[in-house]
Design a protein around this motif. Sequence first.
Motif, PDB file in Angstrom:
ATOM      1  N   GLU A  48      -8.538  -3.750   6.234  1.00 34.81           N
ATOM      2  CA  GLU A  48      -8.003  -2.924   7.312  1.00 34.81           C
ATOM      3  C   GLU A  48      -6.760  -3.547   7.933  1.00 34.81           C
ATOM      4  OE1 GLU A  48     -11.340  -2.346   9.901  1.00 34.81           O
ATOM      5  OE2 GLU A  48     -12.145  -0.721   8.651  1.00 34.81           O
ATOM      6  N   ASN A  50      -4.529  -4.746   6.190  1.00 30.77           N
ATOM      7  CA  ASN A  50      -3.570  -4.526   5.099  1.00 30.77           C
ATOM      8  C   ASN A  50      -3.330  -5.770   4.252  1.00 30.77           C
ATOM      9  OD1 ASN A  50      -2.261  -2.585   3.689  1.00 30.77           O
ATOM     10  ND2 ASN A  50      -0.327  -2.796   4.784  1.00 30.77           N
ATOM     11  N   LEU A  69      -9.362   3.334   1.056  1.00 27.89           N
ATOM     12  CA  LEU A  69      -8.519   3.736   2.178  1.00 27.89           C
ATOM     13  C   LEU A  69      -7.234   2.916   2.219  1.00 27.89           C
ATOM     14  CD1 LEU A  69     -11.227   4.274   4.936  1.00 27.89           C
ATOM     15  CD2 LEU A  69     -10.043   6.008   3.574  1.00 27.89           C
ATOM     16  N   GLN A  70      -7.322   1.625   1.885  1.00 30.54           N
ATOM     17  CA  GLN A  70      -6.116   0.797   1.842  1.00 30.54           C
ATOM     18  C   GLN A  70      -5.180   1.256   0.726  1.00 30.54           C
ATOM     19  OE1 GLN A  70      -6.169  -2.928  -0.044  1.00 30.54           O
ATOM     20  NE2 GLN A  70      -4.732  -3.883   1.394  1.00 30.54           N
ATOM     21  N   ARG A  73      -3.291   4.409   1.646  1.00 30.40           N
ATOM     22  CA  ARG A  73      -2.115   4.200   2.494  1.00 30.40           C
ATOM     23  C   ARG A  73      -0.896   3.817   1.669  1.00 30.40           C
ATOM     24  NH1 ARG A  73      -6.151   1.796   5.900  1.00 30.40           N
ATOM     25  NH2 ARG A  73      -5.661  -0.270   5.091  1.00 30.40           N
ATOM     26  N   ARG A  74      -1.130   3.212   0.504  1.00 28.39           N
ATOM     27  CA  ARG A  74      -0.029   2.819  -0.384  1.00 28.39           C
ATOM     28  C   ARG A  74       0.223   3.847  -1.484  1.00 28.39           C
ATOM     29  NH1 ARG A  74      -1.984  -3.029  -1.983  1.00 28.39           N
ATOM     30  NH2 ARG A  74      -2.111  -1.836  -3.885  1.00 28.39           N
ATOM     31  N   ASP A  75      -0.523   4.958  -1.495  1.00 22.30           N
ATOM     32  CA  ASP A  75      -0.418   6.007  -2.513  1.00 22.30           C
ATOM     33  C   ASP A  75      -0.658   5.475  -3.926  1.00 22.30           C
ATOM     34  OD1 ASP A  75       0.054   7.982  -0.644  1.00 22.30           O
ATOM     35  OD2 ASP A  75       2.238   7.747  -0.751  1.00 22.30           O
ATOM     36  N   ALA A 102      -9.414  10.871   1.023  1.00 26.71           N
ATOM     37  CA  ALA A 102      -8.280   9.940   1.003  1.00 26.71           C
ATOM     38  C   ALA A 102      -7.485  10.075  -0.289  1.00 26.71           C
ATOM     39  CB  ALA A 102      -8.774   8.507   1.179  1.00 26.71           C
ATOM     40  N   ASN A 105      -5.493  13.253  -0.053  1.00 32.97           N
ATOM     41  CA  ASN A 105      -4.356  13.070   0.841  1.00 32.97           C
ATOM     42  C   ASN A 105      -3.225  12.301   0.173  1.00 32.97           C
ATOM     43  OD1 ASN A 105      -5.489  14.468   2.931  1.00 32.97           O
ATOM     44  ND2 ASN A 105      -6.175  12.648   4.034  1.00 32.97           N
ATOM     45  N   ALA A 106      -3.569  11.272  -0.589  1.00 40.85           N
ATOM     46  CA  ALA A 106      -2.538  10.488  -1.278  1.00 40.85           C
ATOM     47  C   ALA A 106      -1.791  11.365  -2.283  1.00 40.85           C
ATOM     48  CB  ALA A 106      -3.167   9.285  -1.975  1.00 40.85           C
ATOM     49  N   ARG A 109       0.407  13.884  -0.322  1.00 44.22           N
ATOM     50  CA  ARG A 109       1.610  13.230   0.218  1.00 44.22           C
ATOM     51  C   ARG A 109       2.659  13.040  -0.859  1.00 44.22           C
ATOM     52  NH1 ARG A 109      -1.944  10.070   3.163  1.00 44.22           N
ATOM     53  NH2 ARG A 109      -1.889   8.428   1.593  1.00 44.22           N
TER      54      ARG A 109
END
Length: 191
Positions: A48, A50, A69-70, A73-75, A102, A105-106, A109
């Motif tokens: 979390e 990162n 989830l991490q 965030r980096r796709d 997640a 969402n990646a 995005r």
Amino acid sequence: MSFLHTAWTRTRPNLLLVLPILLLAGALVAGGLTWRAQTTNREIAALEANQDRPVTTAAASQLILARVLQLARRDATEEMEPLVVALESRDVPLLLARARYALGNARLRRALDLIERSQLDPAGPLIVLARQEYRRALQARPEFWDAKFNLDVAARLIRDFPEVDRQIGDELKAEPKKIWTDIPGQPRGAP
């Protein structure tokens, strides 16, 4: 009564020897489980924050979700997929729904980024994959409102792009829009 008294006098010395061993074994098991939970919590906190930590598919479900989830965030969708599949094989529908959400969402995005750069051809399949992930999240957790909303957004995005047949060169041929409805009982043609 004498039978119980005789049985108790015979087994009492054995119980006095076995009971401390059982208590010690229970304490060791509880200590090991506590240590494992603390290690998992430290790894989740690091993810979390990162910090890049490798997580295997055999790790605890919560740790796998934190890694997913991490990576979201980096796709990094390619790295997420085996972890999501690992969660799928376990009986953790809430965690699986969050992981699928997640992943969707990646992908969405990335598709929106391609759309902003006017690269519609590679964006279409990503939107379709995002919709599939949102549907799978809803299968795991039907009341997941965020997944419902994003599924609706992704469905509207793919609908907004007309089906286009490419011809030779730069010429594009698009299907004409249907003006009249296909509802039974409604007239077709001019009013």
